[in-house]
Design a protein around this motif. Sequence first.
Motif, PDB file in Angstrom:
ATOM      1  N   UNK A  55       2.350  -0.702  -9.630  1.00  0.00           N
ATOM      2  CA  UNK A  55       3.710  -0.370  -9.275  1.00  0.00           C
ATOM      3  C   UNK A  55       3.623   1.397  -8.414  1.00  0.00           C
ATOM      4  N   UNK A  56       2.700   1.879  -7.622  1.00  0.00           N
ATOM      5  CA  UNK A  56       2.636   2.714  -6.678  1.00  0.00           C
ATOM      6  C   UNK A  56       3.242   2.362  -4.739  1.00  0.00           C
ATOM      7  N   UNK A  57       3.728   3.195  -4.713  1.00  0.00           N
ATOM      8  CA  UNK A  57       4.521   3.043  -2.882  1.00  0.00           C
ATOM      9  C   UNK A  57       2.966   3.414  -2.808  1.00  0.00           C
ATOM     10  N   UNK A  58       2.860   2.417  -1.236  1.00  0.00           N
ATOM     11  CA  UNK A  58       1.159   2.279  -0.398  1.00  0.00           C
ATOM     12  C   UNK A  58       2.681   2.274   0.720  1.00  0.00           C
ATOM     13  N   UNK A  59       2.458   3.292   1.252  1.00  0.00           N
ATOM     14  CA  UNK A  59       2.765   3.811   2.854  1.00  0.00           C
ATOM     15  C   UNK A  59       3.079   3.161   3.814  1.00  0.00           C
ATOM     16  N   UNK A  60       1.660   2.531   3.688  1.00  0.00           N
ATOM     17  CA  UNK A  60       0.875   1.100   4.831  1.00  0.00           C
ATOM     18  C   UNK A  60       1.886  -0.067   4.826  1.00  0.00           C
ATOM     19  N   UNK A  61       2.039  -0.522   3.753  1.00  0.00           N
ATOM     20  CA  UNK A  61       2.484  -1.681   3.762  1.00  0.00           C
ATOM     21  C   UNK A  61       3.997  -1.645   4.186  1.00  0.00           C
ATOM     22  N   UNK A  62       4.597  -0.547   4.608  1.00  0.00           N
ATOM     23  CA  UNK A  62       5.546  -0.305   4.958  1.00  0.00           C
ATOM     24  C   UNK A  62       5.563   0.493   6.659  1.00  0.00           C
ATOM     25  N   UNK A  63       4.137   0.778   6.955  1.00  0.00           N
ATOM     26  CA  UNK A  63       4.003   1.427   7.857  1.00  0.00           C
ATOM     27  C   UNK A  63       2.833   1.322   8.295  1.00  0.00           C
ATOM     28  N   UNK A  64       2.567   0.074   8.782  1.00  0.00           N
ATOM     29  CA  UNK A  64       1.213  -0.261   9.072  1.00  0.00           C
ATOM     30  C   UNK A  64       0.549   0.888   9.811  1.00  0.00           C
ATOM     31  N   UNK A 117      -0.010   3.408   9.275  1.00  0.00           N
ATOM     32  CA  UNK A 117      -0.351   4.903   8.287  1.00  0.00           C
ATOM     33  C   UNK A 117      -1.411   4.050   7.369  1.00  0.00           C
ATOM     34  N   UNK A 118      -2.191   2.874   7.018  1.00  0.00           N
ATOM     35  CA  UNK A 118      -2.625   2.436   6.755  1.00  0.00           C
ATOM     36  C   UNK A 118      -4.114   3.074   6.150  1.00  0.00           C
ATOM     37  N   UNK A 119      -4.889   3.911   7.108  1.00  0.00           N
ATOM     38  CA  UNK A 119      -4.955   4.987   7.048  1.00  0.00           C
ATOM     39  C   UNK A 119      -5.582   6.089   5.785  1.00  0.00           C
ATOM     40  N   UNK A 120      -3.972   5.778   5.593  1.00  0.00           N
ATOM     41  CA  UNK A 120      -4.173   7.116   4.491  1.00  0.00           C
ATOM     42  C   UNK A 120      -4.127   6.986   3.252  1.00  0.00           C
ATOM     43  N   UNK A 121      -4.135   5.279   3.191  1.00  0.00           N
ATOM     44  CA  UNK A 121      -4.677   5.214   0.721  1.00  0.00           C
ATOM     45  C   UNK A 121      -6.090   5.095   1.401  1.00  0.00           C
ATOM     46  N   UNK A 122      -6.912   4.680   2.670  1.00  0.00           N
ATOM     47  CA  UNK A 122      -8.433   5.029   2.163  1.00  0.00           C
ATOM     48  C   UNK A 122      -8.794   6.739   2.342  1.00  0.00           C
TER      49      UNK A 122
END
Length: 497
Positions: free
Chosen positions: A214-223, A225-230
């Motif tokens: 259910x979490x919102x991963x910012x990288x799914x919507x702003x590719x 910024x996927x590095x933020x999930x790391x």
Amino acid sequence: MEEFQIKFFVLFITSISLLWFISKRLFKPPGSKNPLPSPRSLPVLGNLHQLSLLPHRDFLVLSKKHGPLMLLHFGRVPVLVVSSADAASEIMKNHDLSFADRPRYKAHKKILYNGKDVVFAPYGEYWRQAKGHFVLKLLSNKRVQSFRPIREEETALFVQKIRESSGRAVNLSHMFFKFTYDGVCRSALGRTYSESDKGKEFLVLMMEMTEALGAISIGEFIPWLRWIDRINGFDKKVERIASGLDGVLESVIRERLGNLVESLEEKSEVDFVDILLEIYSEGGDVSSNRDSIKAIILDVFGAGTDTSAVVLEWTMSELLRHPTAMRKLQEEVRGIIGQKQDITDDDIDKMHYLKAVIKESLRLHPPFPLLLPRVATRDVKVKGYDVAAGTVVMVSFWAIGRDPELWDEPDKFMPERFLNSSIDFKGIDFELIPFGAGRRGCPGIAYSMAVIELLAANIVAKFDWKLADGKDLDMNEGPGITSHRVVPLHAVATEVA
């Protein structure tokens, strides 16, 4: 200091990146002949800045201004928010096939074996076959009935634990979750695990899985910024959850394969793993279908534990806040069962007020305030508006359940509204769709409701209840794919003589 430096670095890089994208004016909403109403959005971020940890509440506020069909942008992703029963019917009935797919997020793919489950699997031939197994073999009415002895035994254990509390406050939120978890363990895996170290680990992993899905991963919507999930640890957490769940399920399957001799007809007790192993062994090598078996078992746990526990938690919360409704329900249940200790299905069929209470609880506190998202597979017109292929659709049942055009005094808990009403929650009446509707509606309604109704009837029949501290009950819900209470529900039970 190190934490501050990381946060500063993230903020600095993000700010520079945002300025660069804004200067390039890369954010361009897709054009259409008759565009959907839409609140003003920011470049790159879209409408993400307007969302809190409780997006269903934000959607309700925005829909009052922009209407029941509203287009938002989560970064680059267009998101259609549906906030009325009529609009939901358009999506899940009139255009059900066009919106039969699911968005494919990395947490879902990683934890659920790249779409081998039923709930989040892409729409297609695999999904149709898997859902057929789910509905016909795992959760048919006959199969649900076969698990009644498990429900009765787990309910009796729950009642006994309440008796042993000796008038002390009990944490009903925790007890409801453990009750549903143990019941699903026995139905799915053949035994309870909650008291073992492995079982406790699996229980924690299941709770974390619900949170991650259910979490919102910012990288799914702003590719970019996927590095933020790391950096924030999300990717590592998803990897750990997936690995942990797979380890437990793999050990169960290996153990069961070593004893795969008896047919289902010959076994005295059959569980979901038995059924799935037999289904997939008919096609040859079970090993090639292991991921499917494990993914479907995770669906059973996800839908059968958290969802049922949430419904029980909110139902008891509302009854404790409304003593008149509690007394009326107790009078009905006690009057029907008389001096009997055991409550039968025939008894529950006569408990009309119990069913009304549960419906009212579902209306006000749906386990999924936002139904699981869908995605448009083609360009389609919805109520005259153009919806582009690839648009994610989020149906806000939270808003539908509070629509004053559908419900008198929608914010009040009034089970009586359902006593002379044919409205049900099985996906036909779009005023009450807490479990969804159409092709992607929840296939486990019968299983969940059998668990909920039996336990609810027993605990109101055998005990009188009051709040632990006598104060007003905090009714705020927390974030996540399912809507738990922020503050666990504590109450004191007195056994009826």
